[in-house]
Structure formats: structure tokens, C-alpha cells
Design an enzyme around this catalytic site. Structure first.
Site, PDB file in Angstrom:
ATOM      1  N   ASP A  40      -2.242   3.059  -4.433  1.00 16.83           N
ATOM      2  CA  ASP A  40      -1.757   2.171  -3.549  1.00 16.83           C
ATOM      3  C   ASP A  40      -1.036   3.311  -2.234  1.00 16.83           C
ATOM      4  O   ASP A  40      -0.726   2.657  -1.393  1.00 16.83           O
ATOM      5  CB  ASP A  40      -1.242   0.916  -3.767  1.00 16.83           C
ATOM      6  CG  ASP A  40      -2.108  -0.125  -3.935  1.00 16.83           C
ATOM      7  OD1 ASP A  40      -3.232   0.043  -3.603  1.00 16.83           O
ATOM      8  OD2 ASP A  40      -1.596  -1.105  -4.383  1.00 16.83           O
ATOM      9  N   THR A  95      -3.871  -7.970 -10.105  1.00 18.69           N
ATOM     10  CA  THR A  95      -4.228  -8.616  -9.253  1.00 18.69           C
ATOM     11  C   THR A  95      -4.887  -9.666 -10.062  1.00 18.69           C
ATOM     12  O   THR A  95      -5.747 -10.076 -10.123  1.00 18.69           O
ATOM     13  CB  THR A  95      -4.719  -7.527  -8.524  1.00 18.69           C
ATOM     14  OG1 THR A  95      -3.934  -6.814  -8.073  1.00 18.69           O
ATOM     15  CG2 THR A  95      -5.382  -8.047  -7.299  1.00 18.69           C
ATOM     16  N   THR A 147       0.319  -7.114 -10.250  1.00 15.11           N
ATOM     17  CA  THR A 147      -1.055  -6.271 -10.670  1.00 15.11           C
ATOM     18  C   THR A 147      -0.728  -5.003 -11.592  1.00 15.11           C
ATOM     19  O   THR A 147       0.386  -4.614 -11.453  1.00 15.11           O
ATOM     20  CB  THR A 147      -1.575  -5.929  -9.218  1.00 15.11           C
ATOM     21  OG1 THR A 147      -2.691  -5.000  -9.591  1.00 15.11           O
ATOM     22  CG2 THR A 147      -0.624  -4.944  -8.470  1.00 15.11           C
ATOM     23  N   GLY A 151      -7.669  -8.536  -6.348  1.00 13.50           N
ATOM     24  CA  GLY A 151      -9.025  -8.231  -5.515  1.00 13.50           C
ATOM     25  C   GLY A 151      -8.874  -6.829  -4.677  1.00 13.50           C
ATOM     26  O   GLY A 151      -9.542  -6.537  -3.959  1.00 13.50           O
ATOM     27  N   GLY A 152      -7.621  -6.211  -4.909  1.00  7.53           N
ATOM     28  CA  GLY A 152      -7.620  -5.161  -4.112  1.00  7.53           C
ATOM     29  C   GLY A 152      -7.572  -5.313  -2.510  1.00  7.53           C
ATOM     30  O   GLY A 152      -7.051  -6.197  -2.082  1.00  7.53           O
ATOM     31  N   SER A 188       0.907  -2.791  -1.010  1.00  7.78           N
ATOM     32  CA  SER A 188      -0.145  -3.038  -1.460  1.00  7.78           C
ATOM     33  C   SER A 188      -1.018  -4.063  -0.609  1.00  7.78           C
ATOM     34  O   SER A 188      -0.742  -4.303   0.513  1.00  7.78           O
ATOM     35  CB  SER A 188       0.353  -3.755  -2.745  1.00  7.78           C
ATOM     36  OG  SER A 188       0.889  -5.019  -2.401  1.00  7.78           O
ATOM     37  N   SER A 189      -1.949  -4.963  -1.208  1.00  7.53           N
ATOM     38  CA  SER A 189      -2.683  -6.041  -0.372  1.00  7.53           C
ATOM     39  C   SER A 189      -2.375  -7.156  -0.887  1.00  7.53           C
ATOM     40  O   SER A 189      -2.880  -8.373  -0.395  1.00  7.53           O
ATOM     41  CB  SER A 189      -4.068  -5.708  -0.310  1.00  7.53           C
ATOM     42  OG  SER A 189      -4.508  -4.460   0.180  1.00  7.53           O
TER      43      SER A 189
END
Length: 359
Positions: free
Chosen positions: A200, A158, A176, A261-262, A229-230
Site C-alpha cells: 500500500d 479487508t 486487513t 476489497g482493496g 490504505s483504501s
């Protein structure tokens, strides 16, 4: 890598070194695993928000689907009239986040392993159904708000960088190691870190991961599977109101953005996008503006510490929200294309250590 190309990492001396290091330290990755890995090229998700085309990342990332779902829920509302970061605005957008993150927990995973009802999740009809119980005065308790049922609408059928080059090619890229320094292990003799992206997955469905996100069976671990993931690398294009996203008329690039930033990535990208499109903020102002986050569980709005007036916080609490201030997270990196001059304006989030540069 420069001499032999990317396959050197998966089949050459680098792969041999990785596999040997794994074997020495009890790791699970073999040369066969590396040789069998292929990066997938996928078409982006395309959606419309107000007069803009949104191009963003498809699954296995949950980011793009969640972003479009939230934009669909917000489009019927006049955000400017609520006032930027007012209690009414934070309440509305937090309720939207809550619903989208609930859906993320149930539906988003690797599409090679589970069937994801993407068209239904991205439909405006579904967005309207998710907001049917929205109360502009009161928070919806998460105990009464689970994931939605897009299948009811499904048809049978990230670190981040943003780049625009001199030819007009555009890249929005998020990659990331997951947690700080990944899993903390460096491949002997090569100097790069290994990731801990296994977090994740839903290692234990129904239990929170490192970022407090709840996942279900769809995102459970399986051989060869990619985790949800985000990541939310996103492009925003503008065309005339009369030209639909599918029209042949070219669309003008407006905004390139993304963030580390997750779990907070998705909400951060959403808020900066809204700041530009709905509130017409200057780019750096939009990127640096105080942000908030709701991810369904815990049932709580996280506010950037010292970013919101006390009256806004108290008004949110009167609406029934659990509000917590915390250190700012996510570091959006963005480029804005000025319509009048064609100038490119870069902005790196003041929350982090990024850099905006032109060459």
C-alpha cells in the site's frame, strides 16, 4: 492476550516469538519495532451529504477523504432522475471516481510524514473546481486529468464488520492483511499470518501496486511511516435539514457500513451509501446491487459482470469510456436503522461469505 492485554503482542511472549521468527527467516521486524508501535486514536472526518451527517475514517487511510470528496462532487446532481445504474448515472459517478482517485494518488499518505490539505480536499469549493471540466456526454481522458490542486484552496491554519449494540454504541471497523493470506508467512508456533501491507506504499512512485493504484512520492516508504490504505469504515447519521452537522441537537444513526476489497472499497462504500440515501433502496438490495469502479488509472470503468444491460454498456462506450466487465469485487457489510420502528436491519454482501446476525 486475554490475560495480559494488547501489550502482550508488542512486548511479551508473542513479540518474542514474532521477532525470533523474523530473525530465522530474514525478516526485518525486531522486538524494538514491536515495542515502539502504538495504535493511534483519531477523530473521524465529519461531513454533510444532503440531510445526512457522514462520519468516516481520517488519514492515513485514503478512504474517508476520497468518499467525502466524491459525495461533494455528486451532491449538486439529481441522481434519482438519472436512473439507478443507467448509462448517465454510471458515467457521472465514474467521472467523479476518476477525479477522486487521481487526488488519492497525489495527496493521501501518512499525515505524520506529509502535510495533507484535508480541509481543502473536503471543501465544496474544491469539489466544484474538480467537476468544472465534466462533460455529461463524454468521458474525460485521464491524460488530461491529473490530480487537482487543493493547496490553492487551503487555508493557513479487508475484513470489515459493522456493529450496533443494545446501548446504541456503533462500530464500523475495517482491518486487513492486504493480499490473500497476507505475505503467506505464519509466525512459528502462534498460527497467525503476517500482512503484506508494504504494497500500500508507493514502492515505486508512479507505478501501479497490487490493485493497480498509482501512488506518488508522498506515499513512498519511510521508517515508522503508515501506508495509505483504501479502508473506508463509515457511519451515516441523520438530523433535521435545519440543523447543521455542528449543531448540538443529536443526530439519528441511519447506516453503518464498510467493506474489504482493496482499491474497490472506496467506490463500493460510495455506491451503497448513494443507493440508500438517494435511491431509497432496501438495505440488502442496495448492498447486492450491481456496482462499477473507476480509479483514474487505468482509464477504464470496471462493471460487475452480468450486472449491466448491454444498452448501458454501449451508451457508456459512445461517451468515450473504456468499459470492462469483470467478476464482482468488494463485500459490503452494513446495518440500517429503521426510522419508524427502530429495528436494525443487517445486510452482508451476496458477493462474499459474510453473515448478518442479531443476538
Amino acid at each position: 492476550l486475554a490475560r495480559q492485554g494488547p501489550r502482550a503482542f508488542y512486548e511479551g511472549s508473542l513479540a518474542e516469538a514474532i521477532a525470533a521468527d523474523m530473525q530465522r527467516h530474514g525478516g526485518l521486524i525486531t522486538r524494538g519495532d514491536l515495542a515502539g508501535y502504538k495504535a493511534l486514536e483519531k477523530k473521524p472526518l465529519v461531513a454533510r451529504y444532503r440531510s445526512y451527517d457522514i462520519l468516516t475514517v481520517p488519514p492515513s487511510s485514503a478512504g474517508g477523504v476520497s468518499l467525502i470528496e466524491m459525495l461533494n462532487m455528486l451532491e449538486p446532481h439529481d441522481l434519482r432522475s438519472l436512473g439507478h445504474n443507467s448509462s448517465a448515472y454510471v458515467h457521472l459517478v465514474s467521472e467523479v471516481m476518476k477525479r477522486a482517485y487521481a487526488d488519492r494518488s497525489r495527496w493521501l499518505a501518512d499525515p505524520d510524514f506529509v502535510s495533507i490539505p484535508v480541509p481543502a480536499l473536503l471543501s465544496r469549493e474544491y469539489a466544484a473546481s474538480r467537476m468544472a471540466g465534466f462533460d455529461p456526454q463524454r468521458a474525460t481522458p485521464v491524460e488530461t486529468l491529473g490530480p487537482g490542486d487543493p493547496l490553492a484552496l487551503e487555508k493557513p491554519s479487508t475484513t470489515h464488520f459493522s456493529i450496533i449494540d443494545e446501548a446504541g454504541n456503533i462500530v464500523s471497523n475495517t482491518y486487513t492483511l492486504n493480499e490473500r493470506f497476507g505475505n503467506g508467512a505464519v509466525v512459528e508456533g502462534l498460527g497467525f499470518l503476517l500482512n503484506d501491507e508494504m504494497d500500500d506504499f508507493s514502492v515505486k512512485p508512479g507505478q501501479p501496486n497490487l490493485f493497480g493504484l498509482i501512488g506518488g512520492e508522498a506515499n513512498s516508504i519511510a521508517p515508522g511511516k503508515r501506508m495509505a490504505s483504501s479502508m473506508t469504515p463509515t457511519l451515516v447519521l441523520e438530523r433535521a435539514e435545519s440543523s447543521p452537522a455542528t449543531a448540538s441537537a443529536p443526530a439519528r444513526p441511519v447506516l453503518v457500513l464498510g467493506s474489504p476489497g482493496g482499491a474497490v472499497i472506496i467506490s463500493a462504500v460510495l455506491e451503497v451509501l448513494l443507493d440508500i440515501v438517494d435511491f431509497r433502496m432496501e438495505l440488502q438490495t442496495a448492498v447486492d446491487a450491481p456496482r462499477f469502479h473507476h480509479q483514474w488509472r487505468p482509464d477504464r470503468i470496471f462493471l460487475d459482470k452480468d450486472g449491466f444491460p448491454s444498452d448501458v454498456i454501449e451508451a457508456l462506450r459512445r461517451r468515450g469510456h473504456d468499459v470492462v466487465e469483470r467478476a464482482p469485487r468488494a463485500e459490503v457489510q452494513a446495518i440500517f436503522v429503521d426510522r419508524e420502528t427502530g429495528w436494525l436491519r443487517g445486510a452482508s454482501d451476496a458477493r462474499g461469505f459474510g453473515l448478518s446476525s442479531g443476538y
